[in-house]
Write an enzyme that holds these catalytic residues in place. Structure first.
Site, PDB file in Angstrom:
ATOM      1  N   TYR A 157      43.741  46.653  33.035  1.00 45.75           N
ATOM      2  CA  TYR A 157      43.883  46.557  34.660  1.00 45.75           C
ATOM      3  C   TYR A 157      44.140  48.676  35.299  1.00 45.75           C
ATOM      4  O   TYR A 157      44.093  49.060  34.060  1.00 45.75           O
ATOM      5  CB  TYR A 157      44.172  46.714  35.773  1.00 45.75           C
ATOM      6  CG  TYR A 157      44.732  45.476  36.208  1.00 45.75           C
ATOM      7  CD1 TYR A 157      43.624  44.475  36.929  1.00 45.75           C
ATOM      8  CD2 TYR A 157      44.759  43.973  35.134  1.00 45.75           C
ATOM      9  CE1 TYR A 157      44.098  43.335  37.487  1.00 45.75           C
ATOM     10  CE2 TYR A 157      44.797  42.276  35.060  1.00 45.75           C
ATOM     11  CZ  TYR A 157      44.501  42.382  36.561  1.00 45.75           C
ATOM     12  OH  TYR A 157      43.843  41.023  36.579  1.00 45.75           O
ATOM     13  N   TYR A 193      43.376  38.518  28.111  1.00 42.89           N
ATOM     14  CA  TYR A 193      44.315  39.971  28.315  1.00 42.89           C
ATOM     15  C   TYR A 193      45.691  39.548  28.400  1.00 42.89           C
ATOM     16  O   TYR A 193      46.016  38.683  29.146  1.00 42.89           O
ATOM     17  CB  TYR A 193      44.546  40.355  29.339  1.00 42.89           C
ATOM     18  CG  TYR A 193      45.052  40.473  30.897  1.00 42.89           C
ATOM     19  CD1 TYR A 193      45.955  40.911  31.171  1.00 42.89           C
ATOM     20  CD2 TYR A 193      43.865  39.931  31.993  1.00 42.89           C
ATOM     21  CE1 TYR A 193      46.029  40.263  32.109  1.00 42.89           C
ATOM     22  CE2 TYR A 193      44.275  39.629  33.067  1.00 42.89           C
ATOM     23  CZ  TYR A 193      45.218  40.176  33.853  1.00 42.89           C
ATOM     24  OH  TYR A 193      45.718  39.745  34.259  1.00 42.89           O
ATOM     25  N   ARG A 214      46.122  35.828  29.352  1.00 43.26           N
ATOM     26  CA  ARG A 214      46.114  35.279  30.409  1.00 43.26           C
ATOM     27  C   ARG A 214      44.533  35.006  30.755  1.00 43.26           C
ATOM     28  O   ARG A 214      43.546  35.957  30.095  1.00 43.26           O
ATOM     29  CB  ARG A 214      46.212  36.251  32.024  1.00 43.26           C
ATOM     30  CG  ARG A 214      47.973  36.531  32.149  1.00 43.26           C
ATOM     31  CD  ARG A 214      48.073  36.639  33.918  1.00 43.26           C
ATOM     32  NE  ARG A 214      47.771  35.203  34.190  1.00 43.26           N
ATOM     33  CZ  ARG A 214      47.293  35.053  35.317  1.00 43.26           C
ATOM     34  NH1 ARG A 214      47.015  35.944  36.415  1.00 43.26           N
ATOM     35  NH2 ARG A 214      46.845  33.567  36.111  1.00 43.26           N
ATOM     36  N   HIS A 217      39.916  36.165  34.769  1.00 38.22           N
ATOM     37  CA  HIS A 217      39.945  36.085  36.077  1.00 38.22           C
ATOM     38  C   HIS A 217      39.329  37.705  36.914  1.00 38.22           C
ATOM     39  O   HIS A 217      39.759  38.188  36.208  1.00 38.22           O
ATOM     40  CB  HIS A 217      41.158  35.631  36.570  1.00 38.22           C
ATOM     41  CG  HIS A 217      42.584  36.202  35.852  1.00 38.22           C
ATOM     42  ND1 HIS A 217      42.761  36.894  34.797  1.00 38.22           N
ATOM     43  CD2 HIS A 217      42.706  36.814  36.797  1.00 38.22           C
ATOM     44  CE1 HIS A 217      44.174  37.193  34.453  1.00 38.22           C
ATOM     45  NE2 HIS A 217      43.797  38.180  36.060  1.00 38.22           N
ATOM     46  N   HIS A 219      40.555  38.247  40.395  1.00 38.77           N
ATOM     47  CA  HIS A 219      41.636  37.982  41.773  1.00 38.77           C
ATOM     48  C   HIS A 219      40.432  38.365  43.899  1.00 38.77           C
ATOM     49  O   HIS A 219      39.957  39.168  43.287  1.00 38.77           O
ATOM     50  CB  HIS A 219      43.055  39.188  41.626  1.00 38.77           C
ATOM     51  CG  HIS A 219      43.398  39.151  41.002  1.00 38.77           C
ATOM     52  ND1 HIS A 219      45.190  38.567  40.282  1.00 38.77           N
ATOM     53  CD2 HIS A 219      43.528  39.574  39.016  1.00 38.77           C
ATOM     54  CE1 HIS A 219      45.835  38.712  39.726  1.00 38.77           C
ATOM     55  NE2 HIS A 219      44.533  39.513  39.149  1.00 38.77           N
TER      56      HIS A 219
END
Ligand code: BEZ
Ligand code: FE
Length: 302
Positions: A157, A193, A214, A217, A219
């Protein structure tokens, strides 16, 4: 001088909450005590194990900073976050499924024009995301802020990167739904990730022979006035980790087929280099109040 055996001790601690006026606080403390004591009795917890647990929790606390919440990570990997989500959404009435907020929401994203590329300087295959927000009857909701954020092609991120303060946001933004409840933007296809493994929770995961991954995706935080804020993800169908998300956040309804396209233009008519990907999702929100979640740093100072 009162003296208690292992059973009487539980009653004595519960009795010590007698003066607590708030019934909810009293109830929570009683149930917590019962569950903790039952755990110790059931496992015949040794002194060594108790010390290990105290040391582990100490290290979890020491790892926390305004931008790093190791306790939430612990809650996530033990399934507690998704359990809190589940017991608070027993009645959905057809609203979109919810999932964890995660630690990378920084709050109050800057509103951007539809079609903006939120990842202009990132490597990766391009993706066009189009969404629609409706109420439970399928009526489009206009002027709804939708915050989006996701990891880059290497699984990071923007807020995890050392140059975040100077480089500014990337792969995150806010789009306001149009009169038809629609919004759209450009980005790159995110990948699966690992959650942060450089702390005690990561060490625990690896010691338990679990992987830290995970599935890919995006968010979404849909905050329609007069409706419950919707905290969710859309997962990329076919991801290797879709059945074994380390935080147990995947729900069938949240998995989207992300189509690989070769058309020379994207749905807004602007040119695109092939191949690119198309993610489409409809979000249904239910009436209610509720306050949109705050990012950790803000919550800390609130
Ligand atoms: C996330 O999806 O950003 C996330 C959720 C829970 C733990 C770590 C990361
Ligand atoms: Fe995430």
């Amino acid at each position: 001088m009162p003296q208690f055996n292992d059973i009487e001790l539980t009653a004595a601690v519960i009795h010590s909450f007698e003066e607590v006026k708030n019934p909810r606080v009293k109830f929570l403390m009683e149930e917590l005590t019962k569950s903790l004591h039952e755990f110790v009795r059931k496992t015949d917890l040794t002194f060594g194990e108790w010390e290990y647990a105290i040391d582990f929790l100490t290290r979890v606390g020491q790892k926390c900073t305004p931008s790093r919440q190791e306790f939430i990570l612990l809650s996530d990997v033990l399934g507690v976050s998704m359990l809190v989500d589940a017991v608070n959404h027993r009645e959905r009435e057809g609203a979109t499924e919810t999932t964890v907020l995660g630690p990378f929401y920084v709050g109050e994203h800057k509103a951007m024009p539809h079609g903006t590329d939120v990842s202009p300087s990132l490597e990766g295959e391009k993706m066009f995301v189009q969404g629609r927000v409706t109420d439970l009857n399928g009526k489009p909701l206009a002027n709804v802020p939708v915050d989006i954020w996701h990891a880059d092609d290497d699984g990071w991120y923007d807020s995890q990167k050392p140059d975040y303060e100077t480089a500014g946001p990337s792969s995150r933004g806010r789009f306001i739904t149009d009169a038809n409840g629609k919004f759209y933007f450009r980005t790159i296809l995110p990948c699966s990730y690992p959650i942060p493994t450089d702390g005690p929770v990561g060490q625990m995961i690896l010691a338990l022979h679990r992987h830290p991954m995970r599935p890919a995706h995006v968010h979404f935080l849909v905050n329609a006035p007069g409706h419950e804020p919707l905290v969710t993800h859309v997962f990329v169908e076919g991801d290797k980790y879709i059945d074994t998300d380390v935080v147990f956040g995947v729900k069938e309804e949240l998995i989207a087929k992300v189509e690989k396209r070769t058309d020379p233009t994207m749905p807004d008519g602007k040119p695109a280099a092939a191949p690119w990907h198309l993610m489409t999702y409809e979000f249904r929100v239910r009436p209610g109040e509720g306050v949109a979640p705050k990012p950790m740093a803000v919550a800390e100072n609130a």
